[in-house]
Design an enzyme around this catalytic site. Structure first.
Site, short mmCIF file in Angstrom:
data_model
loop_
_atom_site.label_atom_id
_atom_site.label_comp_id
_atom_site.label_asym_id
_atom_site.label_seq_id
_atom_site.Cartn_x
_atom_site.Cartn_y
_atom_site.Cartn_z
N ALA A 107 0.87 -1.18 0.00
CA ALA A 107 0.00 0.00 0.00
C ALA A 107 0.90 1.23 0.00
O ALA A 107 1.86 1.30 0.76
CB ALA A 107 -0.90 0.00 1.23
N LYS A 108 0.59 2.17 -0.87
CA LYS A 108 1.43 3.36 -1.00
C LYS A 108 0.93 4.40 0.00
O LYS A 108 0.09 5.26 -0.31
CB LYS A 108 1.37 3.87 -2.45
CG LYS A 108 2.53 4.77 -2.84
CD LYS A 108 2.54 5.01 -4.34
CE LYS A 108 3.59 6.02 -4.76
NZ LYS A 108 4.96 5.52 -4.57
N THR A 109 1.45 4.29 1.22
CA THR A 109 0.93 5.01 2.37
C THR A 109 1.80 6.23 2.68
O THR A 109 3.03 6.12 2.72
CB THR A 109 0.90 4.09 3.60
OG1 THR A 109 0.26 2.86 3.25
CG2 THR A 109 0.19 4.75 4.75
N TYR A 149 6.52 6.87 4.20
CA TYR A 149 7.62 7.50 3.49
C TYR A 149 8.54 8.31 4.41
O TYR A 149 9.54 8.86 3.95
CB TYR A 149 7.08 8.33 2.32
CG TYR A 149 6.82 7.43 1.13
CD1 TYR A 149 7.73 7.36 0.08
CD2 TYR A 149 5.72 6.60 1.09
CE1 TYR A 149 7.53 6.49 -0.99
CE2 TYR A 149 5.50 5.74 0.03
CZ TYR A 149 6.41 5.69 -1.01
OH TYR A 149 6.21 4.82 -2.05
#
Length: 308
Positions: free
Chosen positions: A161-163, A167
């Site tokens: 999941a690109k959460t 980052y």
């Protein structure tokens, strides 16, 4: 990347409305600001021979909605509505080649760790963006270091999941590298195997074959990664896309390169001050990089381009 104040952009789409760039604001007690409870995508628009086109938009949009699932983010807009909003946003700002940032996040209502009744807010921005790792990186390659920071495991936080909050890990790794005089970092997973870059997947070339860490190595299933695998296989290369790569294998590789929507296809010329191959962009990297840029310049692969 130039600062936003230097760019000729003036509009952002927020929750169904186009608003002035300066007015695209959130409350200081927005849930996502405190807990990183959002998801996003980074998508390129290329000014192809047939006009501006969003590259692999459907795949990015699918991952966007899939990323929302583990966090119970209820995106009330349909994929078609987000597509129409994105196309109009690009047209309103008269953008050709540019970068798109769709974002969904828990907004302002309460501030416990549980989002409770916080709404799911959605925004889309677009702006011009050149070479992510520097103007000469695509041709000459970048110097990288193996970060002391490790990539979190999927048993801790979903890695595919690109959460937004995750980052912070990427920022720590990247800034550590830059403080030490490198352009970018490589992050290992908890087992000590190669995972990826802070914002890129990684490929290793050895004896004319390609190797890239599998999804079980705590990587994001990159869309440019998939593109390069497809282009490589079409050109007769054997691609091993489900492997473990040890740290030591980096230094003995014939070639290394990053892939990503922002980084595109960027050669790696040194790792920890150890020269990779001849210390220049290798022939396999160059062939696949050329194939990639020929593809996005022509824009003739119908299933991968959404014209603006």
């Amino acid at each position: 990347m130039p600062s936003f104040s230097e760019m000729d952009v003036d509009t952002i789409w927020m929750d169904g409305e186009f608003v002035d760039w300066e007015d695209a604001q959130v409350h200081v007690l927005t849930h996502a600001l405190h807990y990183g409870s959002g998801i996003f995508e980074g998508v390129r628009v290329y000014d192809t021979d047939n006009g501006p086109a969003i590259f692999r938009w459907d795949d990015h949009l699918q991952r966007f909605y899939e990323s929302a699932k583990p966090y119970d983010l209820d995106i009330e807009f349909t994929p078609d509505e987000l597509t129409d909003a994105t196309v109009e946003l690009i047209q309103r700002q008269d953008l050709g080649s540019c970068y798109i940032r769709p974002l969904a996040y828990y907004g302002y209502e309460s501030l416990g760790v549980s989002p409770g009744d916080c709404p799911t807010d959605v925004a889309i921005a677009a702006w011009p963006w050149g070479a992510y790792l520097g103007d000469d990186a695509l041709e000459n390659g970048v110097d990288v270091m193996v970060s002391t920071w490790r990539k979190h495991a999927s048993s801790q936080i979903p890695t595919n999941a690109k959460t937004t909050g995750l980052y912070v890990n990427s920022m720590l790794a990247g800034e550590e590298a830059r403080r030490n005089g490198f352009t970018e970092a490589i992050v290992l997973n908890k087992e000590g195997n190669v995972a990826e870059g802070p914002g890129e997947n990684i490929f290793l070339v050895r004896d004319g074959e390609l190797f890239t860490p599998g999804l079980s190595e705590s990587i994001l299933d990159g869309i440019t990664r998939d593109t390069v695998i497809t282009l490589a296989e079409e050109r007769g290369y054997t691609v091993h896309d489900d492997v473990s790569i040890s740290r030591g294998e980096l230094h003995t590789a014939d070639e290394l390169f990053f892939t990503g929507s922002a980084a595109e296809v960027t050669p790696i010329k040194q790792v920890d001050n150890v020269e990779i191959g001849s210390g220049t962009r290798g022939p396999v990297t160059e062939e696949l990089q050329t194939a990639f840029f020929d593809l996005v310049e022509a824009g003739d692969r119908e299933e991968w381009f959404h014209y603006v």
